[in-house]
Enzyme design. Structure first.
Site, mmCIF file in Angstrom:
data_model
loop_
_atom_site.group_PDB
_atom_site.id
_atom_site.type_symbol
_atom_site.label_atom_id
_atom_site.label_comp_id
_atom_site.label_asym_id
_atom_site.label_seq_id
_atom_site.Cartn_x
_atom_site.Cartn_y
_atom_site.Cartn_z
ATOM 1 N N ARG A 69 0.926 -1.122 -0.026
ATOM 2 C CA ARG A 69 -0.140 0.042 -0.063
ATOM 3 C C ARG A 69 0.619 1.324 -0.114
ATOM 4 O O ARG A 69 1.891 1.047 0.830
ATOM 5 C CB ARG A 69 -0.937 0.084 1.160
ATOM 6 C CG ARG A 69 -2.018 -1.083 1.342
ATOM 7 C CD ARG A 69 -3.290 -0.694 0.088
ATOM 8 N NE ARG A 69 -4.185 -1.596 0.156
ATOM 9 C CZ ARG A 69 -4.241 -2.636 -0.566
ATOM 10 N NH1 ARG A 69 -3.283 -2.729 -1.528
ATOM 11 N NH2 ARG A 69 -5.251 -3.491 -0.716
ATOM 12 N N HIS A 124 -1.291 0.029 -9.497
ATOM 13 C CA HIS A 124 -1.957 -0.938 -8.576
ATOM 14 C C HIS A 124 -2.508 -1.937 -9.576
ATOM 15 O O HIS A 124 -3.750 -2.379 -9.412
ATOM 16 C CB HIS A 124 -3.094 -0.035 -8.009
ATOM 17 C CG HIS A 124 -3.470 -0.933 -6.729
ATOM 18 N ND1 HIS A 124 -3.853 -0.373 -5.536
ATOM 19 C CD2 HIS A 124 -3.474 -2.278 -6.459
ATOM 20 C CE1 HIS A 124 -4.067 -1.457 -4.445
ATOM 21 N NE2 HIS A 124 -3.839 -2.568 -5.020
#
Ligand code: NDP
Ligand code: OXD
Length: 310
Positions: free
Chosen positions: A225, A273
């Site tokens: 993250r 991502h």
């Protein structure tokens, strides 16, 4: 009783098809749901859903994350008290993540950025041969994803170490754990791979202190993250040459703002991502099984511990 699906418009039909193919009796609704809130017994969701909204459903028995990560589900105000949260553990998710890790470890190990720069300059020049047996890889997080990437890197001949919260033993991997194991791992990581969940204990863990523990010339890979990395400290470490490069699949915020210096940084490789994307067809069996278990009051698979935060 019905299941509420909440994700990007582009992905919802695939989720509906995957779940309905396994259990045609499931009643599936898309968020936002205008019907009777008492109908909803499970919510299968990704990011962007207001968690306070989940409190509307008095019969809610289960919340399922559409990904391996659950930080989006545990952030304040969190899920309604007492409702179990499940995450995904899936062979295709794991395989794809290991591919991203191998791609970027090999990119830096095999001096690909330097060779691309030489190609752009029409320079035919051989660099010193890299030595796999001396390129130490450190992996933060030895869970479903970290353990698989560690095993695959070790199989290629890299010395691999890893770090987890609790003690762990994995064949061929030097395992560290707890706060005291963190510095030991970093000091011996020529390439550091972050595959931690984002929790209060891991937010901002990759800051200037952590970077300064890495050997000079180390590389960072982050597919966990964006909140794990203090971006200002990362840029400073790259600009000073202490870090030789970074491959980032995640940033904070996402999408990465157009004016972020990361876009054009010569030592940064970005992916949006996309390291490992959930395939609804692949994960549907565990989601359907968990709905069955929630209805029967049976133990939930891949249950999240809300105290640990993952
Ligand atoms: P797991 O829960 O299986 O593993 C998490 C690992 O991190 C465990 O080894 C755990 O330790 C360790 N850990 C957690 N907290 C700490 C801490 N405070 N100190 C040290 N170690 C800690 O997660 P996954 O491997 O399935 O996924 C990891 C993350 O990857 C996800 O949370 C998500 O954020 C990210 N992800 C990113 C994707 C992408 O496309 N970019 C796709 C999928 C996931 P222990 O073993 O002791 O529990
Ligand atoms: C996940 C992700 O957590 O896609 O699965 O990031």
């Amino acid at each position: 009783m019905a299941i509420l699906l909440s994700t990007r418009a582009a992905a919802i039909a695939e989720w509906e098809a995957a779940l309905a193919a396994l259990d045609p009796s499931l009643v599936l609704h898309r968020h936002p749901f205008a019907g009777d809130p008492a109908e909803i017994e499970a919510v299968v969701m990704w990011t962007g859903h207001d968690l306070a909204e989940l409190r509307r459903y008095p019969k809610l028995k289960l919340i399922v994350s559409m990904g391996a990560g659950v930080d989006h589900l545990l952030a304040p105000p969190g899920p309604p008290p007492g409702v179990p949260v499940a995450r995904l553990v899936d062979t295709r998710l794991t395989q794809a993540m290991s591919e991203w890790v191998l791609l970027n470890v090999l990119r830096f190990h095999r001096q690909d950025p330097e060779y691309r720069a030489q190609q752009a300059a029409r320079l035919w020049h051989e660099l010193p041969a890299p030595d796999t047996a001396r390129r130490r890889i450190g992996i933060l997080g030895l869970g479903a994803l970290g353990a698989d990437a560690a095993a695959k890197l070790a199989a290629l001949g890299f010395p691999v170490a890893g770090w987890s919260r609790r003690p762990k033993s994995l064949p061929g991997i030097a395992c560290h754990h707890g706060p005291e194991g963190f510095a030991a791992l970093l000091r011996t990581s020529d390439i550091l791979v972050c595959l931690l969940p984002l929790t209060p204990a891991t937010r901002g863990i990759l800051d200037w202190r952590a970077f300064s523990l890495l050997p000079r010339g180390a590389f960072l890979l982050n597919a966990a993250r964006g909140g794990h990395v203090v971006q200002h400290d990362l840029l400073a470490a790259l600009d000073s040459g202490h870090l030789a490069g970074a491959a980032l699949d995640v940033t904070e915020p996402e999408p990465l703002p157009a004016d972020s210096p990361l876009w054009t940084h010569p030592r940064v490789v970005l992916t949006p991502h996309a390291a490992s994307v959930t395939i609804p067809e692949s994960v549907a069996p565990q989601v359907v099984e968990n709905i069955r278990r929630a209805r029967a009051g049976a133990p939930i698979l891949n249950l999240v511990d809300p105290v640990a935060g993952y």
